[in-house]
Structures are given as C-alpha cells and as structure tokens.
Design a protein around this motif. Structure first.
Motif, PDB file in Angstrom:
ATOM      1  N   ASN A  13      26.191  51.568 -13.176  1.00  0.00           N
ATOM      2  CA  ASN A  13      26.612  50.167 -13.192  1.00  0.00           C
ATOM      3  C   ASN A  13      25.840  49.440 -14.284  1.00  0.00           C
ATOM      4  O   ASN A  13      24.620  49.299 -14.196  1.00  0.00           O
ATOM      5  CB  ASN A  13      26.319  49.501 -11.845  1.00  0.00           C
ATOM      6  N   GLU A 148      35.464  46.356  -8.920  1.00  0.00           N
ATOM      7  CA  GLU A 148      34.948  47.301  -9.907  1.00  0.00           C
ATOM      8  C   GLU A 148      33.901  48.243  -9.312  1.00  0.00           C
ATOM      9  O   GLU A 148      33.507  49.232  -9.931  1.00  0.00           O
ATOM     10  CB  GLU A 148      34.367  46.554 -11.113  1.00  0.00           C
ATOM     11  N   SER A 176      30.883  51.033 -13.942  1.00  0.00           N
ATOM     12  CA  SER A 176      31.300  49.626 -13.941  1.00  0.00           C
ATOM     13  C   SER A 176      30.507  48.854 -14.989  1.00  0.00           C
ATOM     14  O   SER A 176      29.370  49.221 -15.318  1.00  0.00           O
ATOM     15  CB  SER A 176      31.102  48.998 -12.554  1.00  0.00           C
TER      16      SER A 176
END
Length: 389
Positions: A13, A148, A176
């Motif tokens: 992420n 997401e 993401s």
C-alpha cells in the motif's frame, strides 16, 4: 470479540504525495505488459489528472496499456461485461483501476468474470470465487469507499434494481496507491459523500459482531481523524493537511471493515442505491444516525465509547446517555457537510420499502449488524429515514 481471526489487506500500500509515480515500476514487477486501465470519461479528460499521471508512469516504465473509460456510478453488470470485451479484444494481462469506489468495483467485477464465469450474479455472497483474478492494482482518487483495499465488489443488476456484493480475498488488489494530492480538486458534494462513507465504515465495524482488537484500534483512530478533517476538507478542498488526514482515515476504515465487516447501514444503503441509482455515500450518511440509534440497545457501552472518540463530553453521564451523544454527533456531522436528512432527497418511495427491507436482510453486510432485526423493523427504519426532517 473474536479470539481467532484472519486479517486481510493488499500486500503493498503506497501512501503520500507523489506515490502515483511508482505505478509503472509496480506494473512491471507484476509482469503487466498491456494492463487495462479502468476509469471514467471525466477523469480521463482532466489535464495532468490521475489518469494522465498513471499513463505517464506506465509510459516511463515502458509498459503499454489499454483504456476502458466506461465506469459509471453504482457500476452495472453491463459495465463489467463491456470492460471484459475490451480486455480480451486487446490481449490485456492485468487491470489498473483509477478513480473511486465505482472504478475499483468495475475493475474487480471485470476480473471476476474473466476468470470465474460470465454471470457475476451467480457469484454473489462470501468466498464464492474459485479462481484468482488477473493481477490488479488500484489507484484511489477519493477518500472514500476503501475499495482499493478491500475484498468487496459491489455491482448493480439493472434488471432487478438490486445491488449485490461478491466478497472474496481474491478481490483484494495486489497494490494500492493513495496520493492525497490527487484529491485536492474533488468537488464539495463528492467530498461530503465519500467522506461520510469513510465515517460509516469506521463506525459500523466498531459495533460489528465480527470486530477484533486490531479493527477496534483502527476505527477509533480513524473516527478521530474524520472529526478533525472532514469538515475542513469540505470547506476547503485544497487544505492538504485535511485531505491527507481523510486519506489516512479512509485507509483505516477500509482495513477495518475488510476484516470486521459492516451492518444494516450498508445493507440498507445498497437497496437505495440499486433501486434509485443514488450516491452510495449519501445513502449511507442519511441512514447512519437512524440505524445506529436502533442499534444502541445491543451494546450501549460501545456507543458511549464512540461518543468520546467523536469529541463528546460524557463526564458524569450514564452509559445510555453517553451512547445517545454518539447519535447526536453523527447527525451533526451529516448536517455540517450538507447531507440531506431524508431519503426523499434521493427519490425514495414508501411503496418500495417492503421489497428493499427483505433484500437488505439478505445483503452480505446484514449478518454482522449488532442487533438482529425483522423485515418489519427494517421497513420502519426506511420509513423513519423518509419522514426525517
């Protein structure tokens, strides 16, 4: 509280200003040579906007791409079928979604029908997917749905006016990207709607029957961030600090509900969205104080804790009175960011309430609600949301 639980989120992420530049390199790491970029026509048209920056990053990394720009709010079955055709016609080998929840759900839905059968309506439910999706990355542009980060894919069947959810760990994007600088020009109404969706996705997991210590901590911290940033982001979209805090809150909410699940607010909001094609965040926000007031009796202590997280002074109050302050705070937040009080504003009709109530109780989010309701009680909640002033 669960003694044993799994915890799901993307493996990577990226967060912060400028992270969108990393997209091309990550696409190469996932062996994407021609990903399908899933977005909408407006975002594609914005000069140096999220789509343009995504495409620049891919070009700089030497990665070809194909664009599908047919994303609609409350994505429909026909949207993912159209995206699948573009994917196959162009021999794509991965999916990159650019946008808010609608883009991410469209990308997930496309991946689902590419590998698990063309009729996605038969896959509604929890962990129904047998096959992995194509490599999937999500570039987020709103704070927001949390899609997401999550295993949820929400699609609308236009024939039945029913929103359904495909929940599977296979839906979670591999990577993401949350860059707050992409969100500075998000309009006020969209800031309010997506921000309230974040707020709901921090409150519902905190009172969910599937909560755990990790999600509790995420929810409480996220609620505090929303309390100190949503009004500011709504009032001034170029407040970078407020936008950054809202992205942090959105990510915490996405992680929390990905693991603790949601409740009747989302189960009922899906019916409003499917029936009237209404904005999801607005539906959730209108229902929030009404549904959570109904839920208080299930665990007043939890709602008293929510009140404190929302900045209410509960000194000297009974647990029940402190819990009631959380509902007051929810209502105040809705009012401050311009959310209408009644579902009349999104075109709701009382003659639809019985059908929607029955479908809400079948929604995948209903099973973790802290209070177990009857169809008649859900009809009454819809009616209360209709009569609210």
């Amino acid at each position: 509280m669960k003694e044993n639980f799994d915890f799901l989120m993307p493996s990577v992420n990226f967060f912060g200003a400028g992270v969108i530049k990393k997209i091309g390199d990550r696409a190469k790491m996932l062996n994407m040579t021609n990903p399908l970029v899933v977005t909408d026509k407006f975002l594609e048209s914005v000069d140096n906007g999220p789509v343009a920056q995504t495409l620049d990053s891919l070009k700089n990394a030497g990665v070809k791409y194909t664009i599908y720009n047919g994303v609609e709010p409350n994505p429909k079955v026909h949207n993912i079928q159209a995206a699948k055709k573009v994917y196959l016609d162009n021999n794509c080998d991965g999916i990159i979604t650019v946008g808010g929840g609608s883009a991410h759900d469209t990308g997930k839905g496309t991946g689902i029908i590419l590998t698990n059968g063309d009729d996605i309506t038969k896959l509604a439910g929890i962990e129904t997917l047998e096959n992995a999706l194509p490599p999937l990355m999500a570039v987020n542009t709103t704070a927001g749905t949390g899609s997401e980060l999550t295993r949820h894919c929400v699609i609308t069947n236009t024939e039945t006016h029913l929103k359904f959810v495909v929940v599977s760990w296979r839906n979670i994007p591999l990577v993401s990207f949350n860059d707050p600088m992409l969100m500075l020009d998000v309009p006020k109404k969209l800031t309010a709607a997506t921000g309230m969706d974040t707020f709901v996705q921090l409150i519902e997991p905190y009172v969910s029957t599937n909560r755990n210590e990790i999600t509790d901590a995420q929810c409480l911290e996220g609620i505090k961030l929303v309390e100190t940033s949503l009004r500011e982001a709504y009032a001034n979209g170029h407040d970078v600090d407020a936008r950054t805090k809202m992205v942090e809150a959105e990510m915490l909410g996405g992680m929390a509900f990905n693991n603790a699940d949601l409740g009747y607010v989302h189960a009922m909001a899906h019916q409003l969205g499917g029936q009237y094609d209404a904005p999801h965040g607005v539906c959730c926000a209108i229902l929030l104080p009404i549904v959570e007031k109904y839920n208080i009796v299930s665990n007043p202590e939890r709602f008293a804790q929510l009140a404190v997280a929302m900045g209410e002074d509960t000194t000297g109050l009974s647990t029940r009175d402190a819990a009631e302050l959380s509902i007051k705070a929810m209502r105040q937040m809705c009012d401050d960011v311009g959310i209408p009080r009644s579902i009349k504003a999104i075109g709701a009709k009382p003659e639809d309430f019985e059908l929607m109530a029955g479908n809400a109780l079948k929604d995948g989010n209903a099973f973790s609600n802290p209070r177990k309701g009857t169809k008649e009680e859900i009809v009454k909640l819809f009616q209360e949301a209709y009569d609210a002033e």
